[in-house]
Design a protein around this motif. Structure first.
Motif, PDB file in Angstrom:
ATOM      1  N   THR A 394      23.018  42.058  39.732  1.00 41.24           N
ATOM      2  CA  THR A 394      24.350  42.598  39.457  1.00 41.24           C
ATOM      3  C   THR A 394      24.387  43.291  38.103  1.00 41.24           C
ATOM      4  OG1 THR A 394      25.376  40.846  40.787  1.00 41.24           O
ATOM      5  CG2 THR A 394      26.783  42.010  39.243  1.00 41.24           C
ATOM      6  N   GLY A 395      23.758  42.675  37.100  1.00 44.70           N
ATOM      7  CA  GLY A 395      23.754  43.251  35.759  1.00 44.70           C
ATOM      8  C   GLY A 395      23.044  44.595  35.701  1.00 44.70           C
ATOM      9  N   ILE A 396      21.888  44.693  36.324  1.00 45.44           N
ATOM     10  CA  ILE A 396      21.111  45.937  36.283  1.00 45.44           C
ATOM     11  C   ILE A 396      21.817  47.047  37.054  1.00 45.44           C
ATOM     12  CG2 ILE A 396      18.955  47.013  37.014  1.00 45.44           C
ATOM     13  CD1 ILE A 396      17.581  44.312  36.445  1.00 45.44           C
ATOM     14  N   THR A 397      22.324  46.724  38.242  1.00 46.62           N
ATOM     15  CA  THR A 397      23.023  47.755  39.026  1.00 46.62           C
ATOM     16  C   THR A 397      24.299  48.210  38.322  1.00 46.62           C
ATOM     17  OG1 THR A 397      24.098  45.988  40.322  1.00 46.62           O
ATOM     18  CG2 THR A 397      22.097  46.961  41.231  1.00 46.62           C
ATOM     19  N   PHE A 398      25.001  47.275  37.678  1.00 46.72           N
ATOM     20  CA  PHE A 398      26.206  47.638  36.926  1.00 46.72           C
ATOM     21  C   PHE A 398      25.842  48.552  35.758  1.00 46.72           C
ATOM     22  CE2 PHE A 398      29.959  47.262  34.332  1.00 46.72           C
ATOM     23  CZ  PHE A 398      30.986  47.015  35.229  1.00 46.72           C
ATOM     24  N   LEU A 399      24.717  48.282  35.106  1.00 45.32           N
ATOM     25  CA  LEU A 399      24.257  49.137  34.009  1.00 45.32           C
ATOM     26  C   LEU A 399      23.957  50.550  34.497  1.00 45.32           C
ATOM     27  CD1 LEU A 399      23.316  49.605  31.105  1.00 45.32           C
ATOM     28  CD2 LEU A 399      21.079  48.673  31.763  1.00 45.32           C
ATOM     29  N   LEU A 400      23.338  50.668  35.658  1.00 48.62           N
ATOM     30  CA  LEU A 400      23.030  51.991  36.208  1.00 48.62           C
ATOM     31  C   LEU A 400      24.318  52.764  36.495  1.00 48.62           C
ATOM     32  CD1 LEU A 400      20.106  51.104  38.663  1.00 48.62           C
ATOM     33  CD2 LEU A 400      19.947  52.138  36.397  1.00 48.62           C
ATOM     34  N   GLY A 401      25.307  52.078  37.063  1.00 49.21           N
ATOM     35  CA  GLY A 401      26.592  52.735  37.301  1.00 49.21           C
ATOM     36  C   GLY A 401      27.274  53.141  36.008  1.00 49.21           C
ATOM     37  N   THR A 402      27.160  52.307  34.987  1.00 45.84           N
ATOM     38  CA  THR A 402      27.746  52.612  33.680  1.00 45.84           C
ATOM     39  C   THR A 402      27.087  53.834  33.052  1.00 45.84           C
ATOM     40  OG1 THR A 402      28.248  50.260  33.345  1.00 45.84           O
ATOM     41  CG2 THR A 402      28.236  51.668  31.393  1.00 45.84           C
ATOM     42  N   LEU A 403      25.765  53.900  33.140  1.00 45.52           N
ATOM     43  CA  LEU A 403      25.036  55.058  32.618  1.00 45.52           C
ATOM     44  C   LEU A 403      25.452  56.337  33.340  1.00 45.52           C
ATOM     45  CD1 LEU A 403      21.481  53.460  32.280  1.00 45.52           C
ATOM     46  CD2 LEU A 403      22.871  54.325  30.388  1.00 45.52           C
ATOM     47  N   SER A 404      25.673  56.236  34.637  1.00 52.41           N
ATOM     48  CA  SER A 404      26.073  57.409  35.402  1.00 52.41           C
ATOM     49  C   SER A 404      27.460  57.888  34.997  1.00 52.41           C
ATOM     50  CB  SER A 404      26.041  57.088  36.901  1.00 52.41           C
ATOM     51  OG  SER A 404      26.488  58.180  37.660  1.00 52.41           O
ATOM     52  N   ILE A 405      28.446  56.996  34.966  1.00 52.85           N
ATOM     53  CA  ILE A 405      29.803  57.382  34.587  1.00 52.85           C
ATOM     54  C   ILE A 405      29.838  57.921  33.164  1.00 52.85           C
ATOM     55  CG2 ILE A 405      32.145  56.523  34.194  1.00 52.85           C
ATOM     56  CD1 ILE A 405      31.509  56.763  37.108  1.00 52.85           C
ATOM     57  N   SER A 406      28.976  57.396  32.301  1.00 50.61           N
ATOM     58  CA  SER A 406      28.941  57.842  30.907  1.00 50.61           C
ATOM     59  C   SER A 406      28.330  59.230  30.762  1.00 50.61           C
ATOM     60  CB  SER A 406      28.152  56.838  30.053  1.00 50.61           C
ATOM     61  OG  SER A 406      28.758  55.562  30.097  1.00 50.61           O
ATOM     62  N   GLY A 407      27.688  59.726  31.803  1.00 55.01           N
ATOM     63  CA  GLY A 407      27.115  61.069  31.746  1.00 55.01           C
ATOM     64  C   GLY A 407      25.761  61.132  31.090  1.00 55.01           C
ATOM     65  N   ILE A 408      24.950  60.090  31.279  1.00 57.07           N
ATOM     66  CA  ILE A 408      23.605  60.055  30.712  1.00 57.07           C
ATOM     67  C   ILE A 408      22.618  60.597  31.743  1.00 57.07           C
ATOM     68  CG2 ILE A 408      21.817  58.565  29.757  1.00 57.07           C
ATOM     69  CD1 ILE A 408      24.302  58.854  28.004  1.00 57.07           C
ATOM     70  N   PRO A 409      21.773  61.553  31.380  1.00 54.79           N
ATOM     71  CA  PRO A 409      20.789  62.076  32.345  1.00 54.79           C
ATOM     72  C   PRO A 409      19.708  61.043  32.610  1.00 54.79           C
ATOM     73  CG  PRO A 409      20.448  63.063  30.169  1.00 54.79           C
ATOM     74  CD  PRO A 409      21.710  62.248  30.080  1.00 54.79           C
ATOM     75  N   PRO A 410      19.134  61.005  33.816  1.00 60.18           N
ATOM     76  CA  PRO A 410      19.349  61.941  34.929  1.00 60.18           C
ATOM     77  C   PRO A 410      20.283  61.374  35.992  1.00 60.18           C
ATOM     78  CG  PRO A 410      17.357  60.690  35.319  1.00 60.18           C
ATOM     79  CD  PRO A 410      17.967  60.132  34.060  1.00 60.18           C
ATOM     80  N   PHE A 411      21.194  60.486  35.628  1.00 51.72           N
ATOM     81  CA  PHE A 411      22.051  59.830  36.607  1.00 51.72           C
ATOM     82  C   PHE A 411      23.102  60.797  37.158  1.00 51.72           C
ATOM     83  CE2 PHE A 411      20.312  56.552  33.880  1.00 51.72           C
ATOM     84  CZ  PHE A 411      19.796  55.664  34.805  1.00 51.72           C
ATOM     85  N   ALA A 412      23.726  60.393  38.262  1.00 50.86           N
ATOM     86  CA  ALA A 412      24.480  61.319  39.111  1.00 50.86           C
ATOM     87  C   ALA A 412      25.581  62.068  38.372  1.00 50.86           C
ATOM     88  CB  ALA A 412      25.061  60.541  40.304  1.00 50.86           C
ATOM     89  N   CYS A 413      26.459  61.333  37.682  1.00 51.87           N
ATOM     90  CA  CYS A 413      27.634  61.973  37.085  1.00 51.87           C
ATOM     91  C   CYS A 413      27.281  62.912  35.941  1.00 51.87           C
ATOM     92  CB  CYS A 413      28.626  60.912  36.615  1.00 51.87           C
ATOM     93  SG  CYS A 413      29.448  60.034  37.964  1.00 51.87           S
ATOM     94  N   PHE A 414      26.094  62.767  35.375  1.00 53.93           N
ATOM     95  CA  PHE A 414      25.683  63.681  34.312  1.00 53.93           C
ATOM     96  C   PHE A 414      25.696  65.124  34.800  1.00 53.93           C
ATOM     97  CE2 PHE A 414      21.887  66.170  33.180  1.00 53.93           C
ATOM     98  CZ  PHE A 414      22.250  66.560  31.900  1.00 53.93           C
ATOM     99  N   TRP A 415      25.157  65.367  35.989  1.00 54.37           N
ATOM    100  CA  TRP A 415      25.020  66.726  36.503  1.00 54.37           C
ATOM    101  C   TRP A 415      26.383  67.370  36.726  1.00 54.37           C
ATOM    102  CZ3 TRP A 415      20.032  68.498  36.933  1.00 54.37           C
ATOM    103  CH2 TRP A 415      19.019  67.527  36.881  1.00 54.37           C
ATOM    104  N   SER A 416      27.291  66.637  37.319  1.00 53.50           N
ATOM    105  CA  SER A 416      28.598  67.211  37.642  1.00 53.50           C
ATOM    106  C   SER A 416      29.512  67.272  36.420  1.00 53.50           C
ATOM    107  CB  SER A 416      29.261  66.391  38.755  1.00 53.50           C
ATOM    108  OG  SER A 416      29.314  65.021  38.408  1.00 53.50           O
ATOM    109  N   LYS A 417      29.501  66.225  35.594  1.00 52.05           N
ATOM    110  CA  LYS A 417      30.381  66.215  34.428  1.00 52.05           C
ATOM    111  C   LYS A 417      29.984  67.310  33.437  1.00 52.05           C
ATOM    112  CE  LYS A 417      31.747  62.278  32.671  1.00 52.05           C
ATOM    113  NZ  LYS A 417      31.802  61.015  31.899  1.00 52.05           N
ATOM    114  N   ASP A 418      28.691  67.533  33.287  1.00 55.33           N
ATOM    115  CA  ASP A 418      28.240  68.572  32.369  1.00 55.33           C
ATOM    116  C   ASP A 418      28.721  69.946  32.825  1.00 55.33           C
ATOM    117  OD1 ASP A 418      26.370  69.166  30.003  1.00 55.33           O
ATOM    118  OD2 ASP A 418      25.661  70.552  31.548  1.00 55.33           O
ATOM    119  N   GLN A 419      28.727  70.178  34.129  1.00 52.52           N
ATOM    120  CA  GLN A 419      29.228  71.445  34.649  1.00 52.52           C
ATOM    121  C   GLN A 419      30.716  71.618  34.343  1.00 52.52           C
ATOM    122  OE1 GLN A 419      28.264  71.661  38.801  1.00 52.52           O
ATOM    123  NE2 GLN A 419      26.065  71.468  38.460  1.00 52.52           N
ATOM    124  N   ILE A 420      31.478  70.538  34.443  1.00 53.78           N
ATOM    125  CA  ILE A 420      32.912  70.604  34.151  1.00 53.78           C
ATOM    126  C   ILE A 420      33.139  70.895  32.673  1.00 53.78           C
ATOM    127  CG2 ILE A 420      35.046  69.270  34.095  1.00 53.78           C
ATOM    128  CD1 ILE A 420      34.065  67.780  36.570  1.00 53.78           C
TER     129      ILE A 420
END
Length: 740
Positions: A394-420
């Protein structure tokens, strides 16, 4: 190919029919159906699995062909009104179908374990299936009337799911708040739909867009009314997607079960507003006033959600304000014309936020085994900490989701948030500053949630020391052998004067079982029982049914950003005559693009990293500061800086005082105006009527006593009246002229 597309109606019908049949069985044969829990879960999951595979098949076809398909039939035929029902399918819709069905599928699997101790388990799956089917129907709708029908169905089932535990006053109030707030937006949506029908004579989306564009070119005088209709239409997405000022329902919606929070925040209700604006985008694009309204509402929402999330202590509410902020990003992107970036962020955010919410449910389940059923404590991150040691998956998966929402590459939200962010800077430097600063706040509050929840030392002792006597009493009750049945739980709870409802009894019994399974009951009653004791009740990792969806969701959280940046330009295309370019972000697989992309991504990555570093300094495991930032702030000694930080903290913790303002203006104001109108009606309106009646009554009573039946008395009155008239006549003709 066309014959294959004709079967797309199966996607929403499958979960809809299954849920209706189960619901009918629950209504007519409640005991029998409630005893078939696993069968109900299996049928619900199977129905959505079929929908998911069909959606994936259509998505694959769109990757190859990029075609669109529409099919409809007449529902209401009148001389002046024609209403149709049907479905439409294109690249964007196929992506949304995969998104909703895949997340819904994982949420249903997760719910099988999460809701296993709930007496209303079957009812939950019925609502869940209908909720998902309504969203799928909305996505496939080709006209505004059909969209409005499914729009309202989504609202109804969200009301039922948010208030699922309606025996709790907070849940009952939350679902009413969500329902009423959305009715405000839906009224504007209905007015906008009717306005466009008056203009164009049709509810078909493509025809409405085409006809309005023609009207603007032919007769510019219609521009004001088209802008008005578009703005009214936008009210619906403002409420559904929790945009300022109708965002207030979203954090309170956390009173519902956590799987519903994940589904609402990832792929259904809040996504509906973004979907509708994207669906009508070719109309909004030519309306500069409406586009400005959309982009500034999105910017305010993004910034406001981020600032409110800074000091929230409830785990789910913190994530809810994160959703509000990210929805603001999407609306901002649509307002500045970056259509693809908005849709791209809708998808990347959906998988990341589903991962975070399901991870929070795993944490809450674990905390219930220690603290017991207490939403104010087992969802409070102040009472958590160090959970990654006990719940590594749970801790590791939550960290991955946190990194993504925060916009850290190469996680998912980084690509879209940077474009915005790049699109916002290109449109307006002011918007660029707002979204960039908001990006830093996002990484700060997301890692604050992560550090307080999973790093450092476990702080469950704070929950005990908050009210030691009550905790010790609860501990003795929980370890008593007589609480092995729900009947005895009711007896003890009645004795305490705080009757526990059916849902709480299930959670309490689960807590008792964990206490007995993991620890020595006698040692738990020892005053020295604490975090340093070897008999301490340790948090445990959730079972595999809860963990599997988390692991699966990490895959799109990590990879879908890169995958989407390649396929999105291929899927989302428009007629070149509409001049709808992808700004400077068109994805082309060449070295020049990647060099430019990395160069543009460096500033946003640095901003996000700065937010993480500040969060680590304040809330990290080796922090020199208190977990409660207010303990480090003394406005008197710290001067202007202390006053400013204290003001910001209070602003954030009190939700920007917006709820209090609405309570004062709308709730108290409505009650005060109602009382004033009631008093006015009682003393003025009724007073006039009652006064006339009373005066007639007393007049009649007075005259009655003068009617004695004596002729001599009547003659005396007659003579007296004649003399009076003569005096008046003489005075009139003699006295007045002499005075003049």
């Amino acid at each position: 190919m066309e014959s294959l597309y004709r079967y797309v109606w199966i996607v929403p019908v499958c979960p809809f029919v299954t849920s209706i049949l189960i619901g009918a069985g629950l209504l007519f044969f409640p005991k029998a159906v409630n005893s078939l829990r696993r069968i109900v879960a299996f049928l619900s999951i199977l129905a959505l699995t079929i929908s998911m595979f069909i959606s994936i098949l259509f998505f694959y076809q769109e990757l190859k062909n990029q075609t669109s398909f529409n099919s409809s039939f007449y529902w209401v035929v009148n001389q002046q009104l024609y209403l149709e029902l049907g479905f439409s399918l294109d690249s964007f819709i196929s992506i949304m179908l995969v998104l909703v069905t895949s997340i819904g599928f994982l949420v249903m699997i997760y719910s099988d374990s999460y809701m296993s101790h709930d007496r209303a388990y079957v009812r939950f799956f019925v609502y869940l299936g209908l909720f998902t089917a309504s969203m799928l129907g909305l996505i496939l709708s080709p006209n505004l009337i059909q969209i409005y029908i499914f729009w309202e169905l989504v609202g109804i089932f969200s009301y039922l799911l948010i208030g699922f535990w309606f025996s709790r006053p907070s849940a009952a109030n939350a679902c009413q708040k969500a329902f009423i707030t959305n009715r405000i937006g839906d009224f504007g949506l209905l007015l906008g739909i009717l306005g466009f029908y008056w203009l164009t004579g049709s509810f078909e989306i493509n025809y409405v867009i085409e006809r309005c564009n023609q009207l603007i070119i032919i007769d510019n005088s219609q521009l004001f009314f088209i802008n008005l209709c578009a703005t009214l239409l936008f009210f619906g997405p403002v409420a559904k997607s929790a945009q300022f000022p109708l965002h207030i329902w979203l954090p309170d919606a956390m009173e519902g079960p956590t799987p519903i929070s994940a589904l609402i925040h990832a792929a259904t209700m809040v996504a509906a507003g973004i979907f509708l604006v994207a669906k009508m985008f070719l109309l909004f694009k030519v309306l500069s006033f409406t586009m400005n309204v959309i982009c500034w509402i999105g910017a305010i929402t993004a910034f406001l959600g981020a600032t409110i999330a800074l000091a929230q202590t409830d785990l789910k509410r913190g994530l809810a304000y994160s959703t509000m902020s990210q929805l603001g990003y999407m609306m901002l992107a649509l307002g500045v014309g970056s259509y693809r970036a908005a849709l791209f962020h809708l998808i990347t955010h959906a998988y990341s936020k589903a991962l975070l919410f399901l991870g929070s449910g795993s944490v809450i389940h674990s905390m219930e085994s220690i603290i017991g059923y207490s939403p104010n404590k087992n969802q409070n991150i102040i009472f958590m900490g160090g959970l990654r040691k006990y719940m590594p998956v749970t801790g590791i998966t939550f960290l991955l989701g946190t990194l993504s929402i925060s916009g850290i590459p190469p996680f998912a939200c980084f690509w879209s948030k940077d474009q915005i962010i790049v699109s916002a800077w290109s449109y307006s430097p002011i918007l660029g500053v707002i979204v960039s600063f908001t990006a830093g706040l996002t990484s700060f509050y997301m890692f604050r949630i992560y550090f307080l929840t999973f790093e450092g030392d476990l702080r469950t002792d704070l929950a005990r020391t908050e009210d030691p006597a009550k905790f010790q009493l609860n501990l003795q009750i929980s370890t008593s052998p007589i609480l092995e049945t729900h009947t005895n739980i009711y007896k003890i709870s009645s004795f305490l004067g705080n009757r526990i409802d059916s849902n709480k009894s299930f959670y309490l019994s689960n807590w008792i079982q964990n206490l007995i399974k993991n620890n020595n009951v006698q040692n738990s009653l020892n005053p020295s029982y604490g975090s340093d004791s070897k008999h301490f009740i340790q948090p445990k990792e959730s079972d595999w049914i809860l963990i599997c969806p988390l692991i699966i969701l990490t895959i799109p959280t990590i990879f879908i950003g890169f995958f989407g940046s390649i396929i999105f330009p291929k899927l989302i295309n428009f007629d070149s005559s509409l001049d709808l370019s992808y700004d400077s972000l068109t994805i082309v697989m060449n070295s020049n693009y990647w060099f430019d992309f990395i160069r543009e991504a460096i500033p946003s990555t640095i901003i996000a990293s700065v937010g993480i570093v500040i969060s680590f300094i304040i809330y990290g495991p080796a922090s020199f500061y208190s977990r409660d930032l207010r303990e480090n702030i003394d406005p008197k000694s710290d001067g202007i800086l202390g006053f400013l930080l204290n003001t910001i903290y209070n602003w954030s913790y009190n939700r920007a005082y917006i709820d209090k303002l609405y309570n004062f203006v709308f709730i108290r104001g409505t009650r005060l105006s109602a009382k004033s109108i009631s008093l006015f009606d009682q003393w003025v309106i009724d007073g006039i009527v009652n006064g006339i009646g009373i005066s007639s009554f007393f007049g009649g009573e007075g005259i009655k006593y003068g009617q004695v039946g004596r002729i001599s008395l009547y003659l005396f009155g007659l003579i007296l009246g004649i003399i009076s008239l003569l005096i008046v006549q003489i005075f009139r003709f003699d006295v007045i002229p002499s005075i003049i």
